[in-house]
Design a protein around this motif. Structure first.
Motif, PDB file in Angstrom:
ATOM      1  N   ASN A 163       0.819  -1.207   0.000  1.00 41.65           N
ATOM      2  CA  ASN A 163       0.000   0.000   0.000  1.00 41.65           C
ATOM      3  C   ASN A 163       0.856   1.261   0.000  1.00 41.65           C
ATOM      4  O   ASN A 163       0.542   2.251  -0.670  1.00 41.65           O
ATOM      5  N   GLU A 164       1.958   1.220   0.773  1.00 33.54           N
ATOM      6  CA  GLU A 164       2.845   2.382   0.817  1.00 33.54           C
ATOM      7  C   GLU A 164       3.538   2.603  -0.531  1.00 33.54           C
ATOM      8  O   GLU A 164       3.677   3.733  -0.998  1.00 33.54           O
ATOM      9  N   LEU A 165       3.957   1.492  -1.155  1.00 37.82           N
ATOM     10  CA  LEU A 165       4.624   1.602  -2.449  1.00 37.82           C
ATOM     11  C   LEU A 165       3.654   2.035  -3.542  1.00 37.82           C
ATOM     12  O   LEU A 165       4.073   2.579  -4.575  1.00 37.82           O
ATOM     13  N   SER A 166       2.363   1.773  -3.320  1.00 35.80           N
ATOM     14  CA  SER A 166       1.367   2.152  -4.331  1.00 35.80           C
ATOM     15  C   SER A 166       1.016   3.635  -4.247  1.00 35.80           C
ATOM     16  O   SER A 166       0.244   4.135  -5.055  1.00 35.80           O
ATOM     17  N   ILE A 182      -2.512   5.133  -8.888  1.00 33.81           N
ATOM     18  CA  ILE A 182      -2.876   4.269 -10.018  1.00 33.81           C
ATOM     19  C   ILE A 182      -3.647   3.050  -9.517  1.00 33.81           C
ATOM     20  O   ILE A 182      -3.313   2.475  -8.478  1.00 33.81           O
ATOM     21  N   GLY A 183      -4.672   2.663 -10.272  1.00 34.18           N
ATOM     22  CA  GLY A 183      -5.439   1.464  -9.928  1.00 34.18           C
ATOM     23  C   GLY A 183      -6.621   1.761  -9.027  1.00 34.18           C
ATOM     24  O   GLY A 183      -7.015   2.908  -8.823  1.00 34.18           O
ATOM     25  N   ASP A 184      -7.194   0.691  -8.457  1.00 31.23           N
ATOM     26  CA  ASP A 184      -8.349   0.844  -7.575  1.00 31.23           C
ATOM     27  C   ASP A 184      -7.927   1.441  -6.236  1.00 31.23           C
ATOM     28  O   ASP A 184      -6.895   1.079  -5.672  1.00 31.23           O
ATOM     29  N   MET A 185      -8.734   2.346  -5.730  1.00 34.32           N
ATOM     30  CA  MET A 185      -8.502   2.926  -4.410  1.00 34.32           C
ATOM     31  C   MET A 185      -9.594   2.429  -3.478  1.00 34.32           C
ATOM     32  O   MET A 185     -10.777   2.693  -3.690  1.00 34.32           O
ATOM     33  N   ASP A 186      -9.182   1.677  -2.458  1.00 31.74           N
ATOM     34  CA  ASP A 186     -10.170   1.264  -1.466  1.00 31.74           C
ATOM     35  C   ASP A 186      -9.879   1.985  -0.157  1.00 31.74           C
ATOM     36  O   ASP A 186      -8.925   2.742  -0.028  1.00 31.74           O
ATOM     37  N   GLY A 215      -5.015   8.274 -12.858  1.00 30.38           N
ATOM     38  CA  GLY A 215      -4.823   6.831 -13.044  1.00 30.38           C
ATOM     39  C   GLY A 215      -5.687   5.971 -12.143  1.00 30.38           C
ATOM     40  O   GLY A 215      -5.582   4.742 -12.163  1.00 30.38           O
ATOM     41  N   VAL A 216      -6.555   6.597 -11.356  1.00 32.39           N
ATOM     42  CA  VAL A 216      -7.421   5.844 -10.443  1.00 32.39           C
ATOM     43  C   VAL A 216      -8.646   5.361 -11.200  1.00 32.39           C
ATOM     44  O   VAL A 216      -9.373   6.146 -11.796  1.00 32.39           O
ATOM     45  N   SER A 217      -8.862   4.037 -11.174  1.00 30.17           N
ATOM     46  CA  SER A 217      -9.983   3.472 -11.932  1.00 30.17           C
ATOM     47  C   SER A 217     -11.294   3.505 -11.165  1.00 30.17           C
ATOM     48  O   SER A 217     -12.363   3.693 -11.740  1.00 30.17           O
TER      49      SER A 217
END
Length: 283
Positions: A163-166, A182-186, A215-217
């Motif tokens: 999570n930190e690296l994301s 980037i990607g899904d944010m939960d 970049g957040v889907s």
């Protein structure tokens, strides 16, 4: 403690090295397994030491000292479970190895019985059977619980790192940084971001952070709220935030929550934000 019980205890203690060697001889070739017959000498030595700890724990159950057995059992579970988690050994492999320890142990106990059959009563043998089988059953349970505890801790640490690296903070200048998401944010990822990003900005002397959402889907109201809280925390720490890449659905989610992003500079794209920021710096 009956004399025959003490003799059995002393007999088994004297047989510890032999029990271990017989158990090791039961191994077969298993690619990638620490229990493989082809395992390194270092691993074999570790197995030998841990097997001795196993049979010491089981044998201590024969003494009239439940506290000693509990102490040995706890120490054994901690040592073996941590070792197996660190080596990524599946729990079913460990339970199979313990079953082989159980078979080996009983071979030696039966050897004692055969040698001293005329002095051993059925009641003695039944008592030993109940005690030893109970001890093995208990270490199975303790191992499984301790293994799951260590594995859960390991997985949590790995997930936290992921999570930190994301949510990396990339420095563009000594005081300006960008955080591309980037990607899904939960909610979990958003909470980790809320905890780690302010600290990163302080450590790296960031006074202006660009948060890029292009970049957040997927993003929901809870995540939008966490991002808003992040900008507030950073503001209190003296770091200005600029948000880029806000799409209509994110804007709607923020509006529904009553989040006021009007105090934060926003741009449709990171390029647009950079163009303004670095033009200001140039001037």
């Amino acid at each position: 403690m009956k004399r025959i019980d003490l003799e059995l205890y002393e007999y088994l203690v004297s047989k510890f090295p032999e029990i271990t060697e017989v158990w090791l001889a039961m191994r077969r070739v298993e690619e990638g397994s620490i229990y493989s017959l082809t395992a390194s000498e270092k691993m074999e030595q570790k197995l030998r030491e841990q097997n001795r700890l196993t049979i010491l724990t089981i044998t201590s159950s024969l003494l009239e000292d439940p506290k000693l057995f509990e102490k040995n059992k706890k120490e054994w579970a901690e040592v073996v479970a941590l070792s197996r988690v660190n080596s990524n050994t599946p729990i079913e492999d460990v339970l199979e190895a313990l079953s082989n320890v159980r078979l080996t142990y009983w071979r030696f106990l039966k050897g004692f019985y055969v040698t001293n059959e005329e002095r051993i009563t059925i009641k003695d043998y039944v008592r030993w059977s109940e005690t030893i089988n109970s001890a093995f059953d208990q270490i199975y349970v303790d191992f499984a619980e301790t293994y799951n505890k260590f594995m859960s801790t390991k997985l949590t640490a790995q997930q936290t790192l992921i999570n930190e690296l994301s949510s990396p903070v990339i420095k563009l200048t000594p005081t300006i940084g960008v955080m591309p998401l980037i990607g899904d944010m939960d909610d979990v990822r958003a909470r980790v971001m809320l905890q780690s990003i302010p600290e990163k900005c302080l450590e790296t002397d960031i006074i202006h952070l660009f948060i890029d959402l292009s970049g957040v889907s997927v993003i929901d109201t809870l995540v939008a709220q966490q991002i808003f809280r992040l900008t507030q925390v950073l503001s209190l720490l003296g770091t200005k935030c600029t948000i880029t890449g806000i799409r209509p659905e994110i804007a709607h989610a923020s509006t529904e929550l009553g989040l006021d992003f009007t105090t934060i500079e926003t741009f449709s794209s990171l390029q647009q934000a950079f163009s303004k920021e670095f033009k200001v710096i140039a001037n």
